[in-house]
Design a protein around this motif. Structure first.
Motif, PDB file in Angstrom:
ATOM      1  N   LEU A 207      -2.579   4.975   1.907  1.00 26.82           N
ATOM      2  CA  LEU A 207      -3.369   3.788   1.614  1.00 26.82           C
ATOM      3  C   LEU A 207      -4.850   4.111   1.788  1.00 26.82           C
ATOM      4  CD1 LEU A 207      -1.346   0.873   3.256  1.00 26.82           C
ATOM      5  CD2 LEU A 207      -1.194   1.805   0.944  1.00 26.82           C
ATOM      6  N   HIS A 225      -7.836  -2.203   3.758  1.00 25.63           N
ATOM      7  CA  HIS A 225      -7.254  -1.540   2.585  1.00 25.63           C
ATOM      8  C   HIS A 225      -7.351  -2.479   1.394  1.00 25.63           C
ATOM      9  CE1 HIS A 225      -4.586   0.331  -0.262  1.00 25.63           C
ATOM     10  NE2 HIS A 225      -3.754  -0.713  -0.212  1.00 25.63           N
ATOM     11  N   ILE A 227      -6.497  -3.936  -2.131  1.00 25.68           N
ATOM     12  CA  ILE A 227      -5.355  -3.853  -3.054  1.00 25.68           C
ATOM     13  C   ILE A 227      -5.897  -3.849  -4.477  1.00 25.68           C
ATOM     14  CG2 ILE A 227      -3.133  -4.859  -3.713  1.00 25.68           C
ATOM     15  CD1 ILE A 227      -2.977  -6.174  -1.038  1.00 25.68           C
ATOM     16  N   SER A 231      -3.917   1.027  -5.498  1.00 22.55           N
ATOM     17  CA  SER A 231      -3.056   0.691  -4.363  1.00 22.55           C
ATOM     18  C   SER A 231      -1.599   0.586  -4.803  1.00 22.55           C
ATOM     19  CB  SER A 231      -3.507  -0.632  -3.735  1.00 22.55           C
ATOM     20  OG  SER A 231      -2.571  -1.057  -2.760  1.00 22.55           O
TER      21      SER A 231
END
Length: 305
Positions: A207, A225, A227, A231
């Protein structure tokens, strides 16, 4: 398009009822069977358990050794140490206290062994006592000197919009007042998915984070992280993410000034515990004198958006 990575060491095979790989305390969720024991494993166990369990084992060992030699003294004849009480319980207690004085080399003088047999037995017990306390001293040193990370993670992950992109976030901080030097975070997604032949396999993805390394960490660090299209979670809808059988594996490395070396800590979050549309509240503020006040109880506190 997200790219799969090789197995980081967890294993590719999975199961519908498979539990998390990493427990909340950072240990791996594995049950060992038919494992051979050794002194080295006992040492590792005794320096890794909690202080309460450690002192419980020390106390039990102390009682066991004294009880064992007390039985020997009573069996051979308590009259060679002190005047018998006429009661088995009373004789055992006197023998136990004599054993405690011998194993600790205190020797108050009220009781003393008579004869060669009792002299040999008490000498052996004194030697065992010296070796035992030397071993315990080594364990105490090992427990204090063993490098241990002091990272505290938020108890939950959140999913919220950040910079116009849905992001998964978790937060970490130092349990102590020591400043973490150059902390680095590596995050891996382990996704258990059903194949065409109805078997479950683990797929692993790295990730990408907004930042996977900072210079130092005196307060808190919110790891993010995004998205986006790169991802592995971008193919799923936001509401479907908690339904996935997935676990986010985390490895944190930093330099600890106390031990003068790098230390590591692992942690994980389950996707089904993901909190959607919530945000972490600030864990620190400034007082009237301008000092930064860090509230450790707020590491996992959130608010609804």
């Amino acid at each position: 398009m997200a790219k799969k990575i090789k197995d980081p060491g967890i294993g590719l095979s999975s199961n519908k009822r498979a539990k998390r790989f990493i427990n909340k305390d950072g240990s791996f969720n594995i049950k060992h069977v038919n494992r051979r024991t050794s002194i080295s494993r006992s040492y590792n166990y005794l320096i890794s358990i909690s202080w309460f369990k450690f002192f419980c084992w020390v106390f039990l060992g102390y009682v066991f050794i004294n009880s064992l030699f007390a039985i020997i003294y009573v069996t051979v004849g308590i009259s060679a140490i002190t005047v018998p009480t006429g009661s088995i319980v009373g004789d055992f207690m006197k023998a136990f206290f004599f054993s405690a004085q011998t194993v600790t080399t205190v020797g108050y003088g009220a009781m003393a062994p008579k004869g060669i047999v009792f002299g040999v037995i008490s000498s052996i017990e004194a030697l065992i006592g010296l070796l035992s306390f030397s071993f315990i001293t080594g364990l105490l040193y090992g427990r204090f000197s063993k490098p241990k990370s002091s990272i505290r993670f938020s108890n939950i992950m959140v999913l919220r919009e950040h910079n116009d992109v849905d992001c998964i976030m978790f937060r970490l901080m130092s349990r102590s007042t020591n400043v973490m030097i150059r902390p680095k975070v590596e995050v891996t997604l382990a996704l258990s998915q059903k194949t065409k032949d109805k078997k479950y396999v683990n797929n692993f993805y790295n990730l990408k984070l907004e930042r996977n390394e900072i210079t130092y960490l005196p307060t808190t660090w919110t790891v993010v992280h995004p998205i986006n299209e790169s991802s592995p979670l971008s193919e799923f809808k936001k509401k479907d993410l908690p339904q996935l059988h997935g676990e986010i594996l985390i490895l944190v490395t930093y330099y600890d000034e106390s031990f003068a070396q790098e230390v590591h800590q692992v942690h994980s979050y389950m996707l089904h515990n993901l909190k959607i549309d919530e945000a972490f509240i600030s864990a620190f503020h400034y007082d009237e004198d301008g000092f930064t006040i860090l509230d450790h109880d707020k590491i996992g506190k959130t608010k609804s958006l």
